[in-house]
Every structure is written in structure tokens, then in C-alpha cells.
Design an enzyme around this catalytic site. Structure first.
Site, PDB file in Angstrom:
ATOM      1  N   ASP A   8       0.912  -1.155  -0.089  1.00 55.15           N
ATOM      2  CA  ASP A   8       0.084   0.086  -0.015  1.00 55.15           C
ATOM      3  C   ASP A   8       1.091   1.196  -0.036  1.00 55.15           C
ATOM      4  OD1 ASP A   8      -3.029   1.047   0.220  1.00 55.15           O
ATOM      5  OD2 ASP A   8      -2.194   1.950   2.141  1.00 55.15           O
TER       6      ASP A   8
ATOM      7  N   GLU B 132      14.072 -13.740  -0.099  1.00 52.23           N
ATOM      8  CA  GLU B 132      14.575 -14.938   0.880  1.00 52.23           C
ATOM      9  C   GLU B 132      13.835 -16.308   0.464  1.00 52.23           C
ATOM     10  OE1 GLU B 132      13.991 -13.844   4.735  1.00 52.23           O
ATOM     11  OE2 GLU B 132      15.298 -12.163   4.475  1.00 52.23           O
TER      12      GLU B 132
HETATM   13  C1  NOJ Z   1      -4.391   3.033  -0.728  1.00 56.00           C
HETATM   14  C2  NOJ Z   1      -5.727   1.953  -0.489  1.00 56.00           C
HETATM   15  O1  NOJ Z   1      -5.868   1.547  -1.912  1.00 56.00           O
HETATM   16  C3  NOJ Z   1      -6.853   2.942  -0.202  1.00 56.00           C
HETATM   17  O2  NOJ Z   1      -7.941   2.271  -0.382  1.00 56.00           O
HETATM   18  C4  NOJ Z   1      -6.369   3.501   1.329  1.00 56.00           C
HETATM   19  O3  NOJ Z   1      -7.603   4.102   1.658  1.00 56.00           O
HETATM   20  C5  NOJ Z   1      -5.077   4.117   1.393  1.00 56.00           C
HETATM   21  N1  NOJ Z   1      -3.985   3.545   0.606  1.00 56.00           N
HETATM   22  C6  NOJ Z   1      -4.801   4.256   2.742  1.00 56.00           C
HETATM   23  O4  NOJ Z   1      -4.255   2.957   3.244  1.00 56.00           O
END
Ligand code: NOJ
Length: 543
Positions: free
Chosen positions: A215, A268
Site C-alpha cells: 500500500d 529469501e
Molecule cells: C491506498 C488504498 O488503496 C486505499 O484504499 C486506502 O484508503 C489508502 N491507501 C490508505 O491506506
């Protein structure tokens, strides 16, 4: 350390030296909305397991699950309160193990979402960190003194609206939150944070997970001097976060070291892959492949999602991306995800078919967003009833994401067969006509088109791993060639609502239409000119 996994048996012999994350198709599941087995109105792991045969029929090679960890769900799981457990709403660890086993038995890999930029404020790490300025975990998060006027330390904005800083009354400092105030940012300059998160990766790799989608990877490191961001002179009023140019908040040079650490952990193990969520212009995006393979395997390429749906513009983008790829880097493409309106909503039902053909015939790993394969559209949910914190914090900008996250439409039965209970988000009104059951086996259906294209991609190496070359085209037509070992395919896509034709100079077009978005037009012979109906896309096998 190589995990015992029997991965070798899954190799697709047709694809030669390529690995699953290169020749394969990834399918994004938003677990809350995919399939609910326990009837509480929210999807779960057993639901996913029950639908693996459907995914195998769709010929997907991997599923990526948005977060399934314990979470207060302020950002629907992107606010993690325990990285190494399963939210009871989604099931148990045993359900997870069963899902992995069942997926692997069908040759489907499993990719989890890693959320390393921030935790929930309910995570024990943050509770400890905020307990006192002297806490041993104080430097696990980004704490700062107020500005001289008592306000936030600098002008940084939150992606979810307002200042990125939240005042903590007890310890009299501000903490940084790039997203919701209940999602405090971790401090990736702290070695203990790095270690803790890399161990999270090992925990799931050891359980058989095949990869992570990381993310907001480009957000992980912030300027250590917390300098103010400059004003954006081109701000168009579309998203409050864009009022500033976030040069000190995003894409900092030191992020490459963190990415390399993550890659080190993936390496790894055998054949594990990392996808990075990165919204950046092409030249910066490709930097995340890293030097000498020390970056992510697939920096997610969102340009089909963010660019205007115009043939000439997309032709430029595809060529620019192909040219920018570093040696050895593998491309990838995304059409939709849980953060933006769905492709069929953005471009309409006819162009959504052209989009499917584009996604599944370009060079690079495609990611399909659940439901796009049956042409699902966004449900119009009034902003005031949206659950998304983005809609709640920034009303009036049309940024709410609930509409693209509604329950998967399986049948014409109650709640579209998603759940026996009332779903957490409304089911689309047209579900009786638009669902998996009515799509399956119907010649002209969207699902059939997707299945035909994924099947073709599996059987023709040229379309999965072959070379790409742009074909000169004009107006609404986008065209390219894919080739491997003497097998050549021409793809021609009409982005317009009127008929068009393609007769590129210097290219002898002789062949047969083996796939069309308009089923009646398959098997046509091509000699010199490709004639396209309005909104038609074709794959031509060249003689
Ligand atoms: C990106 C994610 O795809 C989204 O859904 C989220 O709200 C934000 N990152 C924060 O984690």
C-alpha cells in the site's frame, strides 16, 4: 531460505522462462464485497474459497486480497490493528490456511495487501507510542512540536482532507497521518519499525503467501526536515490534497532503501512477488523497479485508470511506458481498483469491452478488479450515506469510493447471491440482469469475452510474453503487434462510436480475426485493411 511449496508443479510449461507474475493474470478481490459465506452481510475468506472454481474458470493466476487483518475498519481494513492475524469478520487463521491450500490446488497464487505506511491508532504499537513522550515506541511514529503559533508543524495535507497533523492532548505533540487521523504514519527511519514490518512479511510468506501488494509505497519516507510543500499553481479544485505539490511528503529518495529491504525479504523465498501501489508519472514510477532488480517486481501502473480514455493519448502513454522500462523490468497494467470509479462507469458498457481487450492483450501483467469481468458499474450512493472516510471528510468533491466497492453480483437471487443477510453496501439495481449466472456461457456476455481473452492469453505466448510494437494508427484507433516465435497478432481497438479502418503503410495485413468484442465478427478474413465497427476491438492472427 526456500519455502517448501511445490511451486514447480504450477509452472505453465508454455511460458518458458517466465514466472507466474509475468505471464499470469492477477484478480483483485475486495474481500468485504466478494462473497459472504456466514450471512453477516460482509464478505469473508470462506466465501472466497467457495468461489475459487469460478476464478479458475476465469483463468486467473493469482488473487490479490485487500486487507483481511484485525482493524477498526475506519478505512475498511487499511487501518490495521494487528498485522499477523485475521479479522474475525473475515474468518479464522484456519479459514485462511484452507483458502491458500484450495487456491494453490487450483494453480492460483495468493497475494496479500501489506499496509506499511500507517497502522490503526488502535494498534498496540501506537497505543504504546502515544502513552508518553518517553515511550520506547515514541519514535515508531512521526511526532512533532507545534509550530510557534501552536498550529500544525508544517503545511502538509492529508489525502483524506485537512491537515496531515493531529494534536495529541496528552503528550502535547502532533502526529502525522497521511490518511485518516486514525491512521498514524509509521516512522520508517526507525530500524525497529523496519524490522517489525519485514517480519510481518516473513510471517505470511512462511504461511504460503505468494506476494504482497504494498500500500502507498511511494509515501513511505517523508522529508526529515519536514519542509513545507510548495503551492500548486495549477490546482484545478478537484481534490483538496492537490492544493500543494507534495514534494516533501512523497517519493523521497530514501524510499528506495526501504523498497530494497522489502525485496530482500521476498528474495529469501522462491518465486514471491511484490506489487507496489505507486501513483506517479511514468518516469518516476519505473524508478521503483530499483537498480539491478532491487526494487518491486511490479510497480503498479495506473495510467489506464488515470488518463483520458482516448486512443491517441493512450497510444502515447503505452509507448512512453514501454520506452521508460529499465532493462529486465516487467510491465503491468491496471484498469480499475477499489479507489476509483469502475471502468464500465468511466467509459460506458461498449468501451468497457474494448478496455478488456486492451488490458488482456497488452504486454505486461494485467490486474482485473472483481466484477469488471461481468461489466459491473458503480452504484450511485448519495455522498451523505457513504461509509468511506474520504467522502465523509471531503464532501462535495465526488471522491467517495463506496460505489465501486459494492457486492459482487453472482445470481438474480436475493442480494445478488452475495449474502443471505443484508449487504454492508447496496447491491446494484440491475443485478437481476447483470450477474455471473446470466453471463456464464452466454456468447456475447462480458464474462465470456474475459474468459476467451484469458484463455487465448494462456494458449498464445505471443500475447502473454511476446514482444510489443506500436502500429501507426489515426483517430480513434489504437493498434499494436504482439509476436513470439514467429506467431504474430495484431490488436486493433476502436475507441470511437463510428466505424473506422486501419491499413498501416508498410505492414502486410493478411490474417484472420480470432477474437472480437463483437462476437458475430469473429473468423473474418483480413486482407490489407482491418475494418472496425463502432466500439469494436479485434485480435487478428497474422499469416
Ligand atoms: C491506498 C488504498 O488503496 C486505499 O484504499 C486506502 O484508503 C489508502 N491507501 C490508505 O491506506
Amino acid at each position: 531460505m526456500a519455502a517448501a511449496s511445490g511451486h514447480a508443479v504450477w509452472l505453465n510449461p508454455k511460458m518458458g522462462k517466465y514466472l507466474w507474475w509475468q505471464y499470469g493474470v492477477i484478480y483483485q478481490i475486495y474481500p468485504r464485497s466478494f462473497m459472504d459465506a456466514d450471512g453477516d452481510g460482509v464478505g469473508d475468506l470462506r466465501g472466497i474459497t467457495n468461489r475459487l472454481d469460478y476464478l479458475a474458470q476465469l483463468r486467473v493466476d493469482a488473487i490479490w486480497l485487500a486487507p483481511i487483518y484485525p482493524s477498526p475498519m475506519n478505512d475498511f481494513g487499511y487501518d490495521v490493528s494487528d498485522y499477523t492475524a485475521i479479522h474475525p469478520m473475515f474468518g479464522t487463521v484456519a479459514d485462511f490456511d484452507r483458502m491458500i491450500e484450495a487456491a494453490h490446488a487450483r494453480g492460483i497464487r495468493v497475494i496479500l495487501d501489506l499496509v506499511p505506511n500507517h497502522t490503526s491508532d488502535d494498534h498496540p504499537w501506537f497505543r504504546e507510542s502515544r502513552s508518553s513522550r518517553r515511550s520506547l515506541k515514541r519514535d515508531w511514529y512521526i511526532w512533532h512540536e507545534p509550530a510557534p503559533d501552536g498550529g500544525p508543524p508544517n503545511n502538509w495535507l492529508s489525502e483524506f482532507g485537512g491537515s496531515a497533523w493531529e494534536w495529541d492532548v496528552k503528550t502535547q505533540q502532533y502526529y502525522l497521518h497521511t490518511f485518516h487521523r486514525s491512521q498514524p504514519d509509521l516512522n520508517w527511519r526507525t530500524p525497529d519499525v523496519q524490522e517489525a514490518m519485514l517480519d510481518v512479511m516473513r510471517f505470511w510468506f512462511d504461511r504460503g503467501v505468494d506476494g504482497f501488494r504494498v500500500d502507498v509505497m511511494w509515501h513511505l519516507i517523508k522529508d526529515d526536515q519536514i519542509r513545507n510543500n510548495p503551492l500548486n499553481p495549477d490546482y484545478d479544485g478537484s481534490h483538496p490534497y492537490r492544493r500543494l505539490i507534495p514534494i516533501y511528503q512523497e517519493d523521497r529518495p530514501e524510499v528506495a532503501d526501504i523498497v530494497a529491504m522489502m525485496r530482500g525479504v521476498a528474495d529469501e523465498y522462491e518465486e514471491r512477488t511484490l506489487l507496489g501501489e505507486i501513483y506517479l508519472p511514468i518516469e518516476r514510477l519505473v524508478a521503483y523497479y530499483g537498480p539491478d532488480g532491487r526494487g518491486v517486481h511490479l510497480p503498479h501502473n495506473f495510467h489506464l485508470l488515470t488518463e483520458p480514455w482516448e486512443a491517441r493519448r493512450l497510444a502515447e502513454v503505452i509507448d512512453a511506458y514501454e520506452r521508460a522500462l529499465p532493462a529486465g523490468a516487467w510491465p503491468n497494467w491496471v484498469l480499475s481498483n477499489h479507489d476509483f470509479p469502475r471502468i464500465a462507469t468511466r467509459v460506458g458498457p461498449e468501451q468497457a469491452r474494448v478496455a478488456a481487450m486492451l488490458l488482456l492483450t497488452l504486454r505486461g501483467t494485467p490486474t482485473i478488479y472483481y466484477g469488471d469481468e461481468i461489466g459491473m458499474v458503480d452504484v450511485a450512493i448519495p455522498e451523505e450515506s457513504m461509509q468511506d472516510p474520504k467522502a465523509q471528510n471531503m464532501p462535495g468533491f465526488g471522491l467517495g469510493r463506496d460505489g465501486a466497492r459494492t457486492p459482487m453480483q453472482w445470481t438474480a437471487g436475493p442480494h445478488a447471491g452475495f449474502s443471505v443477510g443484508a449487504p454492508w453496501l447496496p447491491v446494484a439495481d440491475d443485478y437481476a440482469r447483470s450477474n455471473v449466472e446470466v453471463n456464464l456461457g452466454a456468447d456475447g456476455s462480458m464474462l465470456t469475452l474475459y474468459q476467451r481473452l484469458t484463455t487465448l492469453r494462456r494458449s498464445e505466448r505471443a500475447l502473454a510474453t511476446g514482444s510489443y510494437a506500436a502500429v501507426p494508427a489515426a483517430g480513434d484507433v489504437l493498434s499494436y503487434l504482439r509476436e513470439e516465435e514467429g506467431r504474430r497478432f495484431l490488436v486493433a481497438l476502436n475507441f470511437g462510436g463510428t466505424r473506422a479502418s486501419l491499413a498501416p503503410p508498410g505492414l502486410r495485413l493478411l490474417g484472420e480475426v480470432i477474437e472480437s468484442t463483437h462476437p458475430r465478427r469473429r473468423r473474418k478474413t483480413i486482407d490489407g485493411v482491418v475494418e472496425l465497427d463502432a466500439h469494436e476491438g479485434v485480435v487478428v492472427r497474422l499469416a
